[in-house]
Scaffold this motif. Structure first.
Motif, mmCIF file in Angstrom:
data_model
loop_
_atom_site.group_PDB
_atom_site.id
_atom_site.type_symbol
_atom_site.label_atom_id
_atom_site.label_comp_id
_atom_site.label_asym_id
_atom_site.label_seq_id
_atom_site.Cartn_x
_atom_site.Cartn_y
_atom_site.Cartn_z
ATOM 1 N N LEU A 24 36.803 -48.354 34.711
ATOM 2 C CA LEU A 24 37.810 -48.906 35.631
ATOM 3 C C LEU A 24 37.843 -50.432 35.532
ATOM 4 O O LEU A 24 38.920 -51.042 35.451
ATOM 5 N N LYS A 25 36.661 -51.043 35.518
ATOM 6 C CA LYS A 25 36.584 -52.511 35.415
ATOM 7 C C LYS A 25 37.158 -52.986 34.082
ATOM 8 O O LYS A 25 37.865 -53.998 34.021
ATOM 9 N N ASP A 26 36.845 -52.243 33.019
ATOM 10 C CA ASP A 26 37.324 -52.595 31.689
ATOM 11 C C ASP A 26 38.855 -52.566 31.635
ATOM 12 O O ASP A 26 39.481 -53.361 30.948
ATOM 13 N N GLU A 27 39.447 -51.628 32.384
ATOM 14 C CA GLU A 27 40.913 -51.493 32.403
ATOM 15 C C GLU A 27 41.561 -52.420 33.442
ATOM 16 O O GLU A 27 42.777 -52.417 33.610
ATOM 17 N N GLY A 28 40.716 -53.211 34.138
ATOM 18 C CA GLY A 28 41.245 -54.137 35.142
ATOM 19 C C GLY A 28 41.714 -53.445 36.411
ATOM 20 O O GLY A 28 42.531 -53.979 37.168
ATOM 21 N N LYS A 29 41.199 -52.236 36.668
ATOM 22 C CA LYS A 29 41.609 -51.473 37.855
ATOM 23 C C LYS A 29 40.563 -51.609 38.963
ATOM 24 O O LYS A 29 39.385 -51.798 38.687
ATOM 25 N N PRO A 30 40.987 -51.491 40.225
ATOM 26 C CA PRO A 30 40.020 -51.588 41.331
ATOM 27 C C PRO A 30 39.105 -50.360 41.382
ATOM 28 O O PRO A 30 39.505 -49.258 40.991
ATOM 29 N N VAL A 31 37.890 -50.570 41.853
ATOM 30 C CA VAL A 31 36.935 -49.469 42.012
ATOM 31 C C VAL A 31 37.052 -48.961 43.452
ATOM 32 O O VAL A 31 36.845 -49.727 44.393
ATOM 33 N N PRO A 32 37.421 -47.678 43.648
ATOM 34 C CA PRO A 32 37.547 -47.149 45.020
ATOM 35 C C PRO A 32 36.251 -47.332 45.811
ATOM 36 O O PRO A 32 35.150 -47.280 45.232
ATOM 37 N N LEU A 33 36.382 -47.503 47.116
ATOM 38 C CA LEU A 33 35.232 -47.801 47.972
ATOM 39 C C LEU A 33 34.131 -46.741 47.840
ATOM 40 O O LEU A 33 32.948 -47.075 47.703
ATOM 41 N N GLY A 34 34.511 -45.463 47.865
ATOM 42 C CA GLY A 34 33.510 -44.398 47.782
ATOM 43 C C GLY A 34 32.708 -44.469 46.494
ATOM 44 O O GLY A 34 31.477 -44.312 46.494
ATOM 45 N N LEU A 35 33.415 -44.734 45.402
ATOM 46 C CA LEU A 35 32.761 -44.840 44.094
ATOM 47 C C LEU A 35 31.852 -46.077 44.061
ATOM 48 O O LEU A 35 30.748 -46.041 43.503
ATOM 49 N N LYS A 36 32.323 -47.141 44.707
ATOM 50 C CA LYS A 36 31.541 -48.389 44.751
ATOM 51 C C LYS A 36 30.227 -48.175 45.506
ATOM 52 O O LYS A 36 29.168 -48.655 45.088
ATOM 53 N N VAL A 37 30.286 -47.438 46.606
ATOM 54 C CA VAL A 37 29.083 -47.144 47.400
ATOM 55 C C VAL A 37 28.104 -46.293 46.581
ATOM 56 O O VAL A 37 26.906 -46.574 46.526
ATOM 57 N N GLN A 38 28.652 -45.239 45.936
ATOM 58 C CA GLN A 38 27.811 -44.396 45.080
ATOM 59 C C GLN A 38 27.130 -45.224 43.993
ATOM 60 O O GLN A 38 25.941 -45.066 43.719
ATOM 61 N N HIS A 39 27.904 -46.110 43.390
ATOM 62 C CA HIS A 39 27.383 -46.939 42.299
ATOM 63 C C HIS A 39 26.243 -47.827 42.788
ATOM 64 O O HIS A 39 25.230 -48.008 42.101
ATOM 65 N N GLY A 40 26.398 -48.382 43.980
ATOM 66 C CA GLY A 40 25.353 -49.228 44.556
ATOM 67 C C GLY A 40 24.049 -48.467 44.753
ATOM 68 O O GLY A 40 22.957 -48.980 44.480
ATOM 69 N N ILE A 41 24.180 -47.220 45.213
ATOM 70 C CA ILE A 41 22.990 -46.383 45.429
ATOM 71 C C ILE A 41 22.317 -46.084 44.087
ATOM 72 O O ILE A 41 21.097 -46.225 43.927
ATOM 73 N N TYR A 42 23.119 -45.643 43.111
ATOM 74 C CA TYR A 42 22.561 -45.302 41.795
ATOM 75 C C TYR A 42 22.005 -46.536 41.076
ATOM 76 O O TYR A 42 21.054 -46.424 40.308
ATOM 77 N N ASP A 43 22.583 -47.687 41.354
ATOM 78 C CA ASP A 43 22.072 -48.909 40.728
ATOM 79 C C ASP A 43 20.636 -49.164 41.185
ATOM 80 O O ASP A 43 19.772 -49.495 40.381
ATOM 81 N N ARG A 44 20.393 -48.963 42.513
ATOM 82 C CA ARG A 44 19.038 -49.165 43.042
ATOM 83 C C ARG A 44 18.078 -48.092 42.536
ATOM 84 O O ARG A 44 16.930 -48.375 42.219
ATOM 85 N N LEU A 45 18.558 -46.846 42.471
ATOM 86 C CA LEU A 45 17.683 -45.734 42.102
ATOM 87 C C LEU A 45 17.390 -45.646 40.606
ATOM 88 O O LEU A 45 16.295 -45.258 40.194
ATOM 89 N N VAL A 46 18.372 -45.988 39.774
ATOM 90 C CA VAL A 46 18.259 -45.733 38.327
ATOM 91 C C VAL A 46 18.425 -46.990 37.478
ATOM 92 O O VAL A 46 17.535 -47.347 36.683
ATOM 93 N N PHE A 47 19.549 -47.676 37.643
ATOM 94 C CA PHE A 47 19.898 -48.734 36.686
ATOM 95 C C PHE A 47 18.972 -49.949 36.759
ATOM 96 O O PHE A 47 18.646 -50.552 35.731
ATOM 97 N N THR A 48 18.540 -50.302 37.978
ATOM 98 C CA THR A 48 17.618 -51.441 38.114
ATOM 99 C C THR A 48 16.334 -51.193 37.322
ATOM 100 O O THR A 48 15.802 -52.097 36.674
ATOM 101 N N LYS A 49 15.850 -49.947 37.362
ATOM 102 C CA LYS A 49 14.616 -49.608 36.643
ATOM 103 C C LYS A 49 14.809 -49.728 35.130
ATOM 104 O O LYS A 49 13.899 -50.162 34.411
ATOM 105 N N ILE A 50 15.987 -49.343 34.655
ATOM 106 C CA ILE A 50 16.263 -49.467 33.216
ATOM 107 C C ILE A 50 16.327 -50.939 32.820
ATOM 108 O O ILE A 50 15.747 -51.361 31.817
ATOM 109 N N ARG A 51 17.007 -51.751 33.636
ATOM 110 C CA ARG A 51 17.099 -53.193 33.334
ATOM 111 C C ARG A 51 15.726 -53.843 33.360
ATOM 112 O O ARG A 51 15.428 -54.733 32.561
ATOM 113 N N ASP A 52 14.870 -53.376 34.279
ATOM 114 C CA ASP A 52 13.515 -53.933 34.368
ATOM 115 C C ASP A 52 12.695 -53.670 33.103
ATOM 116 O O ASP A 52 11.804 -54.450 32.768
#
Length: 606
Positions: A319-347
């Motif tokens: 969505l970001k790549d296409e310049g489209k807005p990220v719906p609120l629900g998806l944004k909230v989900q992404h924030g949760i998964y970022d803390r649970l999964v993606f931060t650990k991968i970046r670390d």
């Protein structure tokens, strides 16, 4: 849309690499230049400290009689001393000849002989042994300087011995190195890199001072890197990708942590915490495979969370790549998964990476997007040894997956016959050393370089590599196949894959030879009741054969009917540089693999 980049830097570039280096020393003398391991700790030096050491070593080379453009070899892995030796050679107006430490004695002697190297830096006793055993074949080599090996005080001296020679000369002629460096013409030979090639003898690529200076200044002009960055550099300095990072460092002024030990990359990233790193795609493939298999081994809820995280991450990224807005629900989900999964991968990569730069071979788009979903940007670039490494690179704010970005400012690109990518610009080589006919075949009279790669250019001027012309083959049904595209897809699908080689020239279907990653398979063995089994026993087992069959079936669902793999064989060994089936830069020598396993390939067509 591609943003035009100011090319005024072309008129004010330093005259040569030596001047570029000393300009950097003068501009930021007290800033950190390099850090490197000493035992278990890391040591750091400033630009001023590095400059003083380089000046002493360069004076030592002058004292040994090195003349402008005379070649000086470096046979060593990537380490701080490699950097010092290379800079000293160029500051003494010599030309660095690079030799991979894995190069066998025969090819080492050929490279040093063909280049007529006068002095050789040899890393250790292993490299020294190659030289001393063939000393009679190296009449031009007057002195060998070793980093860690045993010096005999005669033909072989230590790095400190060379610096001592230099200090003696500097005591008599304090300006000898600065005067020598200022007299180097931009078109003088700076480096001779012998391409390992997938066929035949290595060819020496002649690269000028102006080419290396241009490379660094062109990257600086694109605003990708700055003084505040910290690079982790493990890439072979004998390869043009490693060398171009050095040029970029001098132009931009950032610090670099240097350690060429591949098995230490992940540990080092955690300690160094770099903001960027250059790497070949194999590093990203291995990291992707390791993370995916570790998570699969966890199973249950954790694996489900991991898989859902990437579904959401890919949705958000697209969505970001296409310049489209990220719906609120998806944004909230992404924030949760970022803390649970993606931060650990970046670390795992230190937690501060702004981006990785991938080059030297094609990166699979699915793997690039997978990392992107985790918040790790991989900027793919493209170039050849013959173009001083970089000619194209994506930008952090305009990264287009599946492309290698726009051409460097000051360079040009066009598509020739059969859509061959052709490049013209300051980075293009002088030619091949002692090979005028090869040079004439590769360089046109008006300076265009034949790359041998096929490609297309999109509306924004981003280049898409569609294959290597010589690697394309046609089936007996008349369909063209680009093996690298299929091969990289398999590596994205199968986290255990090391190499996947497709064959089928003038045949009625495609077949593949497959090797698996020994480290990944050791983990698989632990999880599947085969702990301690040898690689050969594993790949011959029914369980592994069935596992690989599943991944090949998966791959085939992503291919055109005529590209699908009808038969395949697992090799009982992974490909290595030592076996002669990989080049030192980890490219598959397809013809060698095909010759070595001709009977196996024929069997699949029986």
């Amino acid at each position: 849309m591609a943003v035009p980049i100011d090319t005024s830097f072309l008129a004010s570039m330093p005259a040569n690499v030596a001047v570029q280096f000393f300009d950097r020393v003068t501009a930021t003398p007290d800033a950190e230049a390099f850090r490197f391991p000493r035992g278990e700790a890391w040591e750091s030096v400033t630009w001023k400290q590095a400059g003083d050491r380089v000046e002493a070593l360069a004076a030592g080379l002058v004292a040994l009689g090195v003349q402008p453009e005379q070649r000086v070899g470096i046979a060593s892995g990537t380490r701080y001393e490699w950097i010092l030796a290379d800079l000293a050679i160029m500051c003494a107006a010599g030309a660095t000849t690079t030799v991979y430490p894995s190069t066998n004695a025969e090819d080492t002697v050929y490279i040093l002989g063909d280049s007529e190297s006068r002095v050789v830096f040899a890393e250790d006793d292993e490299q020294l042994a190659k030289l001393t055993a063939h000393r009679a074949e190296l009449p031009h080599v007057g002195k060998v300087v070793t980093f860690d090996g045993r010096a005999d005080g005669d033909w072989v001296i230590s790095l400190d011995d060379l610096a001592a020679l230099g200090k003696e000369l500097l005591a008599e002629q304090p300006d000898v190195v600065r005067t020598t460096s200022q007299a180097i013409r931009p078109d003088q030979l700076a480096t001779l890199i012998y391409t390992s090639g997938t066929t035949g003898r290595p060819k020496g690529v002649r690269l000028r001072h102006s080419s290396w200076v241009y490379e660094g200044e062109a990257i600086r002009a694109q605003g990708i890197l700055s003084e505040s960055d910290l690079e982790f550099r493990w890439l072979p300095m004998a390869h043009s990708f490693g060398k171009v990072l050095m040029s970029t460092q001098m132009a931009c002024g950032f610090a670099a942590a240097i350690d060429g030990r591949v098995d230490k990359i992940v540990d080092n990233l955690g300690v160094v915490k770099p903001t960027f790193m250059g790497a070949a795609p194999r590093i990203f493939e291995k990291a992707h495979g390791r993370i995916v298999t570790m998570q699969a081994a966890e199973g249950g809820a954790k694996e489900k969370i991991f898989q859902n995280a990437f579904k959401v991450g890919l949705q958000v990224a697209r969505l970001k790549d296409e310049g489209k807005p990220v719906p609120l629900g998806l944004k909230v989900q992404h924030g949760i998964y970022d803390r649970l999964v993606f931060t650990k991968i970046r670390d795992r990569f230190g937690g501060r990476v702004r981006f990785f730069i991938s080059g030297a071979a094609a990166l699979n788009r699915d793997i690039a997007e997978w990392f992107g979903a985790a918040g790790i940007t991989i900027l793919e670039g493209y170039g050849l040894t013959e173009t001083s490494a970089g000619s194209f690179v994506n930008h952090p704010d305009a990264n287009k997956f599946g492309t290698v970005g726009p051409v460097f400012p000051g360079s040009e690109v066009k598509l020739g016959e059969n859509d061959e990518i052709m490049i013209k610009g300051p980075g293009v080589m002088d030619g091949y050393h002692n090979l005028p006919e090869e040079t004439a075949r590769t360089l046109t009279s008006d300076g265009w370089l034949h790359t041998g790669d096929k490609g297309t250019l999109d509306a924004d001027g981003h280049l898409v590599i569609t294959g290597r012309i010589k690697e394309l083959f046609k089936t007996s049904g008349g369909k063209y196949i680009a093996p690298p595209a299929i091969e990289s897809k398999f590596k994205a699908v199968c986290p255990y894959a090391s190499q996947f080689m497709v064959f089928g020239d003038e045949r009625n279907y495609c077949v593949a030879l497959i090797t698996l990653d020994p480290d990944a398979m050791a983990g698989w063995a632990d999880e599947n009741g085969m702990s301690g089994a040898s690689y050969t026993d594993l790949v011959r087992s029914q369980a592994v054969q069935q596992m690989v069959a599943g991944y090949v079936d998966d791959l085939n669902t992503h291919l055109n009917r005529w590209e699908t793999i009808k038969k395949w064989k697992l090799l009982d060994h992974d490909l290595t540089v030592e076996s002669g089936e990989l080049t030192p830069s980890m490219k598959v020598k397809r013809n060698v693999v095909e010759d070595n396993h001709k009977a196996l390939i024929e069997e699949m067509y029986a």
